[in-house]
Design a protein around this motif. Structure first.
Motif, PDB file in Angstrom:
ATOM      1  N   ARG A 260       0.831  -1.215   0.000  1.00  0.00           N
ATOM      2  CA  ARG A 260       0.000   0.000   0.000  1.00  0.00           C
ATOM      3  C   ARG A 260       0.858   1.256   0.000  1.00  0.00           C
ATOM      4  N   ARG A 261       1.954   1.229   0.736  1.00  0.00           N
ATOM      5  CA  ARG A 261       2.861   2.372   0.722  1.00  0.00           C
ATOM      6  C   ARG A 261       3.416   2.605  -0.681  1.00  0.00           C
ATOM      7  N   ALA A 262       3.801   1.522  -1.363  1.00  0.00           N
ATOM      8  CA  ALA A 262       4.321   1.653  -2.728  1.00  0.00           C
ATOM      9  C   ALA A 262       3.246   2.231  -3.650  1.00  0.00           C
ATOM     10  N   ALA A 263       2.013   1.730  -3.509  1.00  0.00           N
ATOM     11  CA  ALA A 263       0.915   2.238  -4.343  1.00  0.00           C
ATOM     12  C   ALA A 263       0.642   3.713  -4.057  1.00  0.00           C
ATOM     13  N   ASP A 264       0.714   4.098  -2.790  1.00  0.00           N
ATOM     14  CA  ASP A 264       0.504   5.507  -2.431  1.00  0.00           C
ATOM     15  C   ASP A 264       1.582   6.399  -3.044  1.00  0.00           C
ATOM     16  N   HIS A 265       2.833   5.948  -2.983  1.00  0.00           N
ATOM     17  CA  HIS A 265       3.914   6.727  -3.598  1.00  0.00           C
ATOM     18  C   HIS A 265       3.674   6.879  -5.100  1.00  0.00           C
ATOM     19  N   ALA A 266       3.294   5.785  -5.744  1.00  0.00           N
ATOM     20  CA  ALA A 266       3.054   5.836  -7.191  1.00  0.00           C
ATOM     21  C   ALA A 266       1.900   6.771  -7.521  1.00  0.00           C
TER      22      ALA A 266
ATOM     23  N   ALA B  53      23.584   8.977  -4.600  1.00  0.00           N
ATOM     24  CA  ALA B  53      22.434   8.667  -3.747  1.00  0.00           C
ATOM     25  C   ALA B  53      22.096   7.177  -3.788  1.00  0.00           C
ATOM     26  N   PHE B  54      22.379   6.546  -4.919  1.00  0.00           N
ATOM     27  CA  PHE B  54      22.119   5.116  -5.050  1.00  0.00           C
ATOM     28  C   PHE B  54      23.339   4.270  -4.667  1.00  0.00           C
ATOM     29  N   ALA B  55      24.480   4.899  -4.607  1.00  0.00           N
ATOM     30  CA  ALA B  55      25.729   4.162  -4.420  1.00  0.00           C
ATOM     31  C   ALA B  55      25.961   3.829  -2.949  1.00  0.00           C
ATOM     32  N   GLY B  56      27.177   3.427  -2.663  1.00  0.00           N
ATOM     33  CA  GLY B  56      27.529   3.011  -1.313  1.00  0.00           C
ATOM     34  C   GLY B  56      27.690   1.511  -1.256  1.00  0.00           C
ATOM     35  N   PRO B  57      28.317   1.025  -0.211  1.00  0.00           N
ATOM     36  CA  PRO B  57      28.557  -0.419  -0.109  1.00  0.00           C
ATOM     37  C   PRO B  57      27.270  -1.202   0.113  1.00  0.00           C
ATOM     38  N   LEU B  58      27.216  -2.398  -0.433  1.00  0.00           N
ATOM     39  CA  LEU B  58      26.090  -3.285  -0.166  1.00  0.00           C
ATOM     40  C   LEU B  58      26.125  -3.679   1.299  1.00  0.00           C
ATOM     41  N   PRO B  59      25.029  -3.458   2.043  1.00  0.00           N
ATOM     42  CA  PRO B  59      25.058  -3.778   3.475  1.00  0.00           C
ATOM     43  C   PRO B  59      25.219  -5.279   3.712  1.00  0.00           C
ATOM     44  N   ASP B  60      25.869  -5.606   4.783  1.00  0.00           N
ATOM     45  CA  ASP B  60      26.046  -7.010   5.154  1.00  0.00           C
ATOM     46  C   ASP B  60      24.740  -7.609   5.670  1.00  0.00           C
ATOM     47  N   ALA B  61      24.034  -6.845   6.481  1.00  0.00           N
ATOM     48  CA  ALA B  61      22.810  -7.351   7.110  1.00  0.00           C
ATOM     49  C   ALA B  61      21.591  -6.989   6.270  1.00  0.00           C
ATOM     50  N   PRO B  62      20.514  -7.742   6.402  1.00  0.00           N
ATOM     51  CA  PRO B  62      19.275  -7.397   5.706  1.00  0.00           C
ATOM     52  C   PRO B  62      18.737  -6.041   6.159  1.00  0.00           C
ATOM     53  N   THR B  63      17.987  -5.389   5.271  1.00  0.00           N
ATOM     54  CA  THR B  63      17.343  -4.112   5.575  1.00  0.00           C
ATOM     55  C   THR B  63      15.833  -4.322   5.546  1.00  0.00           C
ATOM     56  N   PRO B  64      15.093  -3.801   6.491  1.00  0.00           N
ATOM     57  CA  PRO B  64      13.633  -3.952   6.482  1.00  0.00           C
ATOM     58  C   PRO B  64      13.045  -3.424   5.180  1.00  0.00           C
TER      59      PRO B  64
ATOM     60  N   GLU C 149      10.331  -1.882   4.325  1.00  0.00           N
ATOM     61  CA  GLU C 149       9.754  -0.543   4.339  1.00  0.00           C
ATOM     62  C   GLU C 149      10.844   0.527   4.295  1.00  0.00           C
ATOM     63  N   ARG C 150      11.952   0.265   4.944  1.00  0.00           N
ATOM     64  CA  ARG C 150      13.071   1.215   4.884  1.00  0.00           C
ATOM     65  C   ARG C 150      13.683   1.225   3.490  1.00  0.00           C
ATOM     66  N   VAL C 151      13.797   0.056   2.871  1.00  0.00           N
ATOM     67  CA  VAL C 151      14.319  -0.012   1.499  1.00  0.00           C
ATOM     68  C   VAL C 151      13.455   0.830   0.571  1.00  0.00           C
ATOM     69  N   LEU C 152      12.122   0.695   0.711  1.00  0.00           N
ATOM     70  CA  LEU C 152      11.212   1.464  -0.138  1.00  0.00           C
ATOM     71  C   LEU C 152      11.395   2.964   0.065  1.00  0.00           C
ATOM     72  N   ALA C 153      11.491   3.386   1.312  1.00  0.00           N
ATOM     73  CA  ALA C 153      11.670   4.815   1.606  1.00  0.00           C
ATOM     74  C   ALA C 153      12.984   5.335   1.045  1.00  0.00           C
ATOM     75  N   GLU C 154      14.043   4.537   1.149  1.00  0.00           N
ATOM     76  CA  GLU C 154      15.345   4.948   0.613  1.00  0.00           C
ATOM     77  C   GLU C 154      15.300   5.039  -0.913  1.00  0.00           C
ATOM     78  N   LEU C 155      14.600   4.110  -1.544  1.00  0.00           N
ATOM     79  CA  LEU C 155      14.475   4.140  -3.003  1.00  0.00           C
ATOM     80  C   LEU C 155      13.749   5.399  -3.459  1.00  0.00           C
ATOM     81  N   VAL C 156      12.639   5.716  -2.814  1.00  0.00           N
ATOM     82  CA  VAL C 156      11.881   6.915  -3.186  1.00  0.00           C
ATOM     83  C   VAL C 156      12.740   8.163  -3.011  1.00  0.00           C
ATOM     84  N   ALA C 157      13.442   8.262  -1.917  1.00  0.00           N
ATOM     85  CA  ALA C 157      14.276   9.445  -1.652  1.00  0.00           C
ATOM     86  C   ALA C 157      15.400   9.578  -2.669  1.00  0.00           C
ATOM     87  N   ALA C 158      15.999   8.451  -3.048  1.00  0.00           N
ATOM     88  CA  ALA C 158      17.107   8.505  -3.999  1.00  0.00           C
ATOM     89  C   ALA C 158      16.633   8.810  -5.412  1.00  0.00           C
ATOM     90  N   ALA C 159      15.502   8.256  -5.793  1.00  0.00           N
ATOM     91  CA  ALA C 159      15.048   8.369  -7.183  1.00  0.00           C
ATOM     92  C   ALA C 159      14.335   9.672  -7.494  1.00  0.00           C
TER      93      ALA C 159
END
Length: 463
Positions: A9-15, A39-50, A52-62
């Motif tokens: 739903r968050r993704a649909a709302d952003h769209a 904004a998209f770069a940086g090291p690949l994190p070792d640990a998983p990312t939640p 919802e946070r991934v979605l928010a980071e994608l929107v902010a970067a794009a």
């Protein structure tokens, strides 16, 4: 499960928020690509990312790097903005995550393509018995059509190209207008025919192939495997070849007639423009885009072939582990893809949303708006150099350097977005009107912005 529902739903709302912003959003703004990349770069994190946070980071970067190509004042390329129903269906397709390889991997995906393919052939005037492959774009559609052509003209010469390849095969001549789309050349490279196989045919004043020159070229070439690439919708002017006369010439010489109709084939969907593509039904294969004038999501296009057996012979394959392969041609049998996205759902939804009358109205409205563009820019003192027969407008602002400066200024300003092109040795602004949401007010606002920017740039107008 609640977390998944909330994420979707968050993704649909952003769209939805983005789409609703398009009428007033700057169409294109200067972007520092290095900053955007960072904004998209940086090291690949070792640990998983939640998620919802991934979605928010994608929107902010794009967000800073999004171009309003789906909006009502984007005229840079022949692209439309995906319609509401088609977009929603595409979101469902992503959620359903189907493999549209065949009716075993997704019965629903194949059923949607079959139904939508039938509707498309009706709208375009393509014979009902033709095959319809759902591909990614005009490049893939032209490649599939020319693969079928290669198969048949060599089979007629006694050569099995799928088994024996091209080494030692009879030479295939490919005739195409001098103003063909560049994807034709790349298709010939991909198919191993090579661009040396091309026999360019002169074009008339608006870029349509000269039928008399085509007749002479076919006559002078003599017997042998021949493919002729025709065009519905010159990429610069919108001009269409005389398909009826050209196809008759091709068939009298025993050749294969392929029509590149990426956007211009949609002229057949309206009684007002259907005459421009008279005779299209006599061709052997056709390429057409859905993400252009039909306003469907990327990547949606269609490869039609008058002989489904030839289409499948050129494109399909079978293997023991592929359950369901080897039957009636469908799905991946008609494309160069196996793990295919189920793009037929969005096509089906988009066609249902518009209906036959809605498609015709879309074509007619865009043509009328293109003429409004031409009239407005002419009245402002600029030179429209093409006959505006479809949705394409070419405008000159004086010498080449001044025209390029005007194009650059328009792209930076953000009111609208138009591209530059070179046609008949001149640099010109190329305006393509293909979006279902474009209004007369959008055109008038864009004309005013172009005139304001052009009059503010030094140089002398040339008429």
């Amino acid at each position: 499960m609640d977390e998944l529902r909330h994420l979707f739903r968050r993704a649909a709302d952003h769209a939805a928020d983005y789409r609703l912003s398009l009428p007033e959003r700057p169409v294109g703004v200067p972007v520092d690509q290095a900053v955007l990349n960072e904004a998209f770069a940086g090291p690949l994190p070792d640990a998983p990312t939640p998620p919802e946070r991934v979605l928010a980071e994608l929107v902010a970067a794009a967000e800073p790097g999004l171009v309003a190509t789906a909006g009502p004042r984007y005229f840079g390329f022949v692209v439309g903005g995906a319609s509401p129903a088609a977009t929603a269906a595409d979101m469902l397709a992503a959620g359903w995550d189907q493999i549209a390889f065949n009716a075993v991997t997704s019965p629903a995906a194949v059923a949607a393509e079959t139904a939508a393919g039938t509707w498309l052939k009706e709208l375009l005037g393509i014979p009902a018995t033709a095959s319809a492959g759902f591909v990614t774009g005009g490049q893939a559609a032209n490649t599939a059509g020319l693969a079928a052509a290669r198969h048949q003209v060599l089979a007629d010469a006694g050569w099995d190209v799928e088994r024996r390849g091209l080494t030692g095969a009879p030479a295939v001549r490919v005739f195409a207008g001098a103003e063909r789309h560049a994807t034709i050349d790349r298709s010939l490279r991909l198919l191993g025919l090579g661009t040396d196989a091309l026999r360019p045919v002169p074009t008339g004043p608006q870029g349509a192939i000269d039928p008399d020159a085509l007749a002479a070229a076919l006559r002078d070439a003599g017997p042998g495997p021949s493919i002729v690439c025709l065009q519905a919708g010159n990429v610069n002017t919108g001009a269409c070849d005389d398909l009826r006369r050209a196809c008759d010439l091709v068939h009298r010489h025993g050749g294969w007639a392929h029509v590149d109709g990426a956007f211009g084939l949609w002229a057949a969907a309206s009684p007002a423009t259907r005459h421009l593509v008279d005779g299209l039904e006599t061709a052997d294969s056709w390429a057409c885009d859905g993400h252009k004038w039909l306003n469907l999501p990327y990547d949606t296009a269609f490869a039609f072939c008058a002989r489904p057996d030839v289409h499948a012979a050129a494109m399909s394959y079978a293997a023991a582990y592929l359950v369901g392969s080897g039957g009636a041609p469908a799905g991946a049998d008609l494309t160069a893809e196996s793990s295919r996205r189920a793009r037929g759902f969005a096509v089906w939804a988009g066609l249902r949303e518009l209906g036959r009358d809605g498609v015709a109205a879309l074509v007619e409205r865009c043509c009328a708006l293109a003429r409004r563009f031409a009239d407005g820019l002419s009245a402002a003192g600029f030179e429209v150099v093409n006959d505006v027969v479809l949705n394409q407008v070419l405008v000159g602002f004086g010498d080449d350097a001044r025209t390029d400066r005007v194009v650059a200024a328009v792209q930076t300003d953000g009111t609208c977005w138009a591209g530059g092109t070179t046609w008949r040795g001149r640099r010109l602004m190329r305006i393509s009107v293909s979006n279902a949401t474009t209004t007369e007010a959008d055109v008038d606002r864009s004309v005013a912005a172009i005139a304001r920017l052009a009059h503010g740039i030094g140089g002398e107008l040339v008429h």
